[in-house]
Design a protein around this motif. Structure first.
Motif, short mmCIF file in Angstrom:
data_model
loop_
_atom_site.label_atom_id
_atom_site.label_comp_id
_atom_site.label_asym_id
_atom_site.label_seq_id
_atom_site.Cartn_x
_atom_site.Cartn_y
_atom_site.Cartn_z
N ILE A 107 38.21 41.56 46.92
CA ILE A 107 38.31 41.45 45.48
C ILE A 107 38.81 40.08 45.35
O ILE A 107 38.29 39.37 44.00
CB ILE A 107 39.62 42.33 45.22
CG1 ILE A 107 39.16 43.95 45.52
CG2 ILE A 107 40.21 42.16 43.93
CD1 ILE A 107 40.01 44.79 45.81
N HIS B 91 36.77 37.76 42.32
CA HIS B 91 37.67 37.43 41.08
C HIS B 91 37.33 35.87 41.05
O HIS B 91 37.41 35.48 39.70
CB HIS B 91 39.00 37.73 41.49
CG HIS B 91 39.83 37.30 40.39
ND1 HIS B 91 39.82 38.46 39.25
CD2 HIS B 91 40.77 36.53 40.13
CE1 HIS B 91 40.55 38.18 38.37
NE2 HIS B 91 41.26 36.91 38.67
N VAL C 88 44.23 34.66 42.92
CA VAL C 88 44.18 36.00 42.63
C VAL C 88 45.65 36.50 42.58
O VAL C 88 46.67 36.41 43.33
CB VAL C 88 43.21 36.94 43.44
CG1 VAL C 88 43.83 36.85 44.93
CG2 VAL C 88 43.06 38.15 43.14
N SER C 89 45.89 37.41 41.56
CA SER C 89 47.26 37.92 41.44
C SER C 89 47.24 39.23 42.15
O SER C 89 46.36 39.83 42.62
CB SER C 89 47.57 38.34 40.15
OG SER C 89 47.01 39.23 39.45
N GLU D 177 48.33 42.06 41.20
CA GLU D 177 48.19 43.09 40.28
C GLU D 177 46.59 43.42 40.33
O GLU D 177 46.27 44.50 40.43
CB GLU D 177 48.31 42.75 38.88
CG GLU D 177 49.93 42.95 38.49
CD GLU D 177 50.51 41.85 39.25
OE1 GLU D 177 50.17 40.77 39.31
OE2 GLU D 177 51.77 42.06 39.47
N VAL D 178 45.94 42.43 40.21
CA VAL D 178 44.44 42.50 40.34
C VAL D 178 43.73 43.16 41.88
O VAL D 178 43.14 44.06 41.49
CB VAL D 178 43.62 40.99 40.28
CG1 VAL D 178 41.86 41.05 40.60
CG2 VAL D 178 43.89 40.42 38.75
N LYS E 150 45.02 46.96 41.75
CA LYS E 150 44.09 47.74 40.95
C LYS E 150 42.99 47.91 41.26
O LYS E 150 42.29 48.88 41.13
CB LYS E 150 44.21 46.82 39.50
CG LYS E 150 43.44 47.78 38.41
CD LYS E 150 43.06 47.08 37.08
CE LYS E 150 41.96 47.67 36.28
NZ LYS E 150 41.69 46.93 35.43
N ASN E 151 42.27 46.87 41.97
CA ASN E 151 40.91 47.12 42.64
C ASN E 151 40.72 47.59 44.02
O ASN E 151 39.51 47.75 44.38
CB ASN E 151 40.09 45.88 42.26
CG ASN E 151 40.10 45.50 40.54
OD1 ASN E 151 39.45 46.45 39.83
ND2 ASN E 151 40.58 44.48 40.21
N VAL F 204 34.77 47.30 40.09
CA VAL F 204 34.78 45.89 40.01
C VAL F 204 33.23 45.24 39.57
O VAL F 204 33.37 44.33 38.72
CB VAL F 204 35.26 45.29 41.32
CG1 VAL F 204 34.62 43.85 41.47
CG2 VAL F 204 36.51 45.80 41.82
N GLN G 183 33.19 45.56 35.76
CA GLN G 183 34.05 44.61 35.00
C GLN G 183 33.28 43.31 35.10
O GLN G 183 33.14 42.58 34.10
CB GLN G 183 35.14 44.22 35.72
CG GLN G 183 36.42 45.32 35.46
CD GLN G 183 37.55 45.44 36.55
OE1 GLN G 183 37.88 44.44 36.90
NE2 GLN G 183 37.92 46.61 36.84
#
Lengths: 469, 294
Positions: A108, A112, A315-316, A318-319, A322-323, B50, B53
C-alpha cells in the motif's frame, strides 16, 4: 396471511439463501463428528481434518466474512480438542503471518507513491521502439518487479499503464478487443508469473519456507529459492508471450503508444523526491531480504519497509489501515495455525499414507506419479481456493510426501502460483476481471493453455535442472 | 416516491433507462440509477479497491463510471433531465465512498439534483436489496437480460415493486395490460397503472382470469370496479374475462406492445421460494416488460 409472519419467513429465507454453505458445512461437520475415527488416525487428527474441510467450504463459497472464518478455525481447534489454547495461540503468529501483514502494508505504501508514470517512462525508453516490444517489456518488467514486491503491488502500479494505452479502443471489433486483451493479459501474466520468482513474490512461498524449517529442518534462503524458481519464471515468460499472441491475434494498430509517450513525457516526475526515497527504501528492503532473511526473517524485513514509509511521512496510518485487508491476515494466521496442528496431530502423515496407498493401486510405471499428482493437485486447488491458503493447508502434506527432498515442497509452492484458470485465484486475476474487460470464460480458455504449459515446464525443470543444483 | 433503475452495460440499458424514467416522471419520483459491478472475492477486495482508486486518480475510472456518464447523457438527450436541473459544478468526476460497497458519483461539469448516480459492487440481489432497504425505494426497475432465477429472487427478496424490462422498444407505442384479482398486490398494481396511464395517456386493458373456483364472482366484481375507476379517471380502457390457467392465459394474451402490471402473489414466502408463483412465472414467460407490484 399474517404480514409479520411473511416478513419474518422472508427474512429467514434470505438469510438461508445467503448462508446455505455455512449451514451445509456445519451439518457436514456434525455428521462427520458422529462417525467413528478412521483407523490409524488420532481423534485430534480426525477433528483437524474436519475443520480443514469446513475451512475449504467456507473460503470457497464465502458465506461468512473471512475474519469470522479465521475466528471459527481457532475456536474449533480448542473446542474439538485438536490442541490446547496456548498451543493454538502460539501457532497463530509466526514469521509467515508477519510477512503477509508486512507485505500488504508495504504494498500500500509503495502504490501510494504513484510510481506508475516513472515506470512507464523507463518501459518506453527501453521498449518503446515497437508496439509488440512495448507489450513484451510491460510483461517482463511486471514479472521482475512482482517477483520481489509481490503481485498485488505490481498489478496496482502496472494496470493503469496498460489501461492508458488501450483507452478509447473500440472493443466491438475483434482486432480492437484482442488488442485490449493482449495488453491486459501481458500485464496480468507478467505479475502472476513473477510471483513465483523469489520468496517475497508471494506469501505462499514464505509459508512453505516456514513449514520446511519447522517440519523437516531444511532451510531455503532467498538466493536458493531464486536459483530454483527464476529459470522457470523466464521460461514461463517466453511461453506466455507466444500463448497470448496465439490467443489474441491483433494488428495492434489501435494501441496508442505514441499518444501515451507524449502524455508521459509531459508529466513532471523529475523533482518528485518521494519517488527517489521510495526507490531507496524498496532497494534497501530487497537487499535486506537477500542478505538478512536468515537473521531477521522475511516478515520482519517487510514490516520494516512499511515502517520506514510511515516514519518518513510518505504514507499515513489512515491510508494503510483503510487499505490493508486485515481479514485476509487473520485468515492466513488461522489457516497456518491449522496447518501446524494437521502436522502435529499426525493427520498429514495419515493423508500421505492414504495418498501413497491410492498410488500403489495404479499400474506400475517408471514415472514417479506422486510428483505430478501433488503438483497438479496444489495448482488446481489454488485456482479455486487461492494460493496462500492452499499452501498453508496442503503444505504439510506436500512436505510429508518426501521430507528429505525439497523439490516436492518447492514444486507445490510454485504450482500453487499458477493461478491462470479462475478469476478468484489471485488478486491479479480478480483485478483484471474487475475491469469488466475480461470475462471468466476468456480467462479460463487462455489460462488452461498457460496452466498446462507451466506444469510441464515445472516438471522438466525439477527433473533435469534442480538435480544439478 | 422513490424509483431505482439498475443498469448494466451501455448496449442493453437504453430500454430500461427509457421506461424507468417514463415511470419516474409520471410519479414525479426521485430517481436513483445504480450500476452494480462484479462481485469481488474477499481475498482481493482491498487490492481491487486500491487499483480502482488509482484508476480514478488517473481519469481512467473504475468500471461503471463511464456507464453512468453515458446514462446521464442519454437522459439529457431524451430531455428527461434538463440543463437547468444542474446543481453544483465539479471540475472532475467525484466518487464519494458512502457505506458498504456503495459509492455516489457526482459527474464533472453539470450534475442534476434530481438523479442519484450510484456505484455498487457485489452480488446483484444483495446490492439491490441493500439499496432498496436503505433508501426506501418503491419500484425497482431492471433489464430482462439476467437469468430467470435472478428475477425470481428479485421479486422474492426485494422489498419494493419490481419491473423487469424485457423486449422494450424506445419508440414503440405501448398499452398497459392489467390482470386483476383479489390480492393486496393487485390493488397496488391498479394504483400504479392508473397513475402511469393517466400521465402518459396510455390505453389500459384490464383482464381477470377465472379458474372455475368459488372466487369467480368476486373477480368479476373487481374487474367491473376497476373498469369504472379507470373510466372515471378519463383513461381509455377495455375489460375482458379470460378462463383457464392464469399464467398461460396472461402470457398468451400479452402481446409485444403490452406493459404488464400485476400484483405480487399472497402465497407463503417459503412455498414461493421453492415452487415459484403465478406473477413470477408470468414475468419469466412474457416477452414484454412486466411490473410486479408490492
Amino acid at each position: 396471511m399474517n404480514e409479520s409472519y411473511k416478513i419474518i419467513s422472508s427474512s429467514m429465507l434470505y438469510w438461508f439463501s445467503q448462508k446455505k454453505w455455512f449451514v451445509f458445512s456445519v451439518l457436514l461437520a456434525i455428521f462427520l463428528l458422529n462417525l467413528s475415527t478412521p483407523i490409524g488416525l488420532s481423534v485430534p487428527g480426525y477433528h483437524s481434518l474436519i475443520i480443514l474441510l469446513m475451512v475449504f467450504t467456507l473460503v470457497t463459497f464465502e458465506p461468512i466474512p473471512f475474519p469470522a472464518i479465521a475466528l471459527l478455525t481457532l475456536v474449533l481447534q480448542v473446542l474439538l480438542g485438536v490442541a490446547p489454547p496456548d498451543v493454538v495461540a502460539a501457532s497463530f503468529m509466526n514469521d509467515a503471518v508477519l510477512f503477509v501483514m508486512g507485505s500488504l502494508m508495504f504494498a500500500i505504501a509503495i502504490v501510494h507513491q504513484g510510481l506508475d508514470i516513472r515506470l512507464a517512462k523507463v518501459i518506453i525508453r527501453l521498449f518503446g521502439k515497437s508496439k509488440r516490444l512495448f507489450l513484451a517489456g510491460l510483461m517482463t518488467i511486471s514479472a521482475i518487479l512482482s517477483s520481489f514486491l509481490g503481485e498485488h503491488t505490481i498489478i496496482a502500479i502496472m494496470l493503469p499503464i496498460g489501461l492508458s494505452v488501450v483507452k478509447n479502443i473500440d472493443t466491438k471489433q475483434t482486432d480492437g478487443k484482442n488488442a485490449v486483451l493482449l495488453t491486459l493479459f501481458s500485464v496480468a501474466y507478467g505479475t502472476i508469473i513473477g510471483s513465483i520468482g523469489t520468496p517475497s513474490g508471494g506469501a505462499r512461498n514464505v509459508i512453505m519456507i516456514n513449514y520446511l524449517q519447522e517440519f523437516s529442518s531444511i532451510h531455503i534462503d532467498y538466493w536458493e529459492w531464486m536459483k530454483h524458481a527464476y529459470p522457470i519464471l523466464i521460461m514461463q515468460l517466453v511461453v506466455a508471450y507466444f500463448v497470448l499472441q496465439f490467443a489474441f491475434p491483433t494488428t495492434l494498430k489501435n494501441i496508442q503508444i505514441q499518444g501515451y509517450k507524449k502524455k508521459v513525457a509531459k508529466s513532471n516526475t523529475k523533482n518528485n523526491i518521494n519517488h527517489l526515497f521510495s526507490f531507496v527504501i524498496i532497494l534497501f528492503i530487497v537487499i535486506s531480504w537477500f542478505l538478512f532473511n536468515e537473521q531477521f526473517g522475511l516478515g520482519i524485513i517487510a514490516l520494516c519497509g512499511a515502517l520506514i514509509f510511515m516514519i518518513c511521512g510518505m504514507v499515513s496510518w489512515e491510508v494503510i489501515n483503510k487499505n490493508t485487508n486485515w481479514g485476509v491476515i487473520l485468515l492466513f494466521a488461522a489457516t497456518i495455525s491449522l496447518g501446524f496442528q494437521i502436522n502435529e496431530t499426525g493427520a498429514s502423515s495419515w493423508m500421505v499414507e492414504k495418498f501413497n496407498a491410492m498410488l500403489a493401486l495404479m499400474p506400475e510405471s517408471d514415472l514417479n506419479l506422486s510428483w505430478p499428482f501433488m503438483a497438479i493437485l496444489t495448482g488446481l486447488t489454488a485456482n479455486f481456493f487461492t494460493s496462500s491458503a492452499t499452501i498453508s493447508l496442503l503444505g504439510p502434506m506436500a512436505i510429508e510426501l518426501q521430507p528429505t527432498d525439497i523439490s516436492f515442497a518447492l514444486s507445490a509452492a510454485i504450482a500453487s502460483g499458477f493461478s491462470f484458470l479462475t478469476v478468484i485465484s489471485s488478486p491479479t486475476a480478480m483485478i483484471l476481471y474487475s475491469t469488466g474487460l475480461v470475462s471468466t470464460k476468456t480467462f479460463f480458455k487462455v489460462g488452461l493453455l498457460m496452466f498446462t504449459s507451466s506444469i510441464v515446464i515445472l516438471y522438466l525443470m525439477s527433473k533435469f535442472y534442480w538435480v544439478t543444483l | 416516491m422513490n424509483i431505482l433503475i439498475a443498469i448494466g452495460g451501455k448496449e442493453y440499458s437504453k430500454p430500461t433507462l427509457d421506461l424507468g424514467m417514463k415511470i419516474a416522471n409520471s410519479f414525479e419520483a426521485t430517481t436513483t440509477i445504480a450500476y452494480v459491478g462484479k462481485k469481488i472475492s474477499q481475498f482481493s477486495e482491498k487490492d481491487v479497491s486500491v487499483v480502482h482508486q488509482n484508476l480514478d486518480d488517473r481519469e481512467l475510472y473504475r468500471p461503471g463510471v463511464r456507464t453512468l456518464e453515458w446514462a446521464y447523457d442519454f437522459l439529457e438527450s431524451k430531455n428527461y433531465i434538463k440543463k437547468k436541473d444542474s446543481g453544483v459544478n465539479f471540475n472532475d468526476n467525484l466518487i464519494i465512498d458512502e457505506e458498504n460497497s456503495r459509492m455516489r458519483l457526482l459527474l464533472k461539469g453539470s450534475h442534476s439534483n434530481k438523479i442519484d448516480l450510484i456505484l455498487r459492487t457485489g452480488e446483484i440481489i444483495d446490492q439491490l436489496r441493500s439499496e432498496v432497504e436503505s433508501n426506501s425505494h418503491d419500484i425497482t426497475i431492471i433489464g430482462g437480460g439476467g437469468n430467470k432465477g435472478m428475477h425470481h429472487k428479485l421479486v422474492q427478496f426485494i422489498d419494493s415493486s419490481v419491473m423487469v424490462v424485457k423486449n422494450y422498444s424506445v419508440n414503440k407505442k405501448y398499452k398497459i395490460l392489467l390482470p386483476v384479482n383479489n390480492s393486496l398486490g393487485s390493488n397496488k398494481a391498479i394504483e400504479i397503472a392508473q397513475q402511469f396511464a393517466k400521465s402518459k395517456k396510455m390505453a389500459v386493458e384490464i383482464i381477470t382470469v377465472l379458474e372455475n373456483k368459488s372466487s369467480d364472482e368476486e373477480l368479476k366484481s373487481i374487474l367491473k370496479k376497476t373498469e369504472k375507476k379507470f373510466t372515471n379517471a378519463g383513461i381509455k380502457n377495455t375489460a375482458s374475462i379470460l378462463e383457464g390457467d392464469p399464467v398461460q392465459s396472461v402470457v398468451k394474451y400479452a402481446k409485444d406492445d403490452c406493459l404488464v402490471m400485476l400484483g405480487v402473489s399472497p402465497k407463503n414466502p417459503i412455498l414461493k421460494y421453492f415452487f415459484g408463483s403465478k406473477p413470477i412465472s408470468i414475468a419469466q414467460q412474457c416477452n414484454c416488460p412486466v411490473l410486479i407490484a408490492k
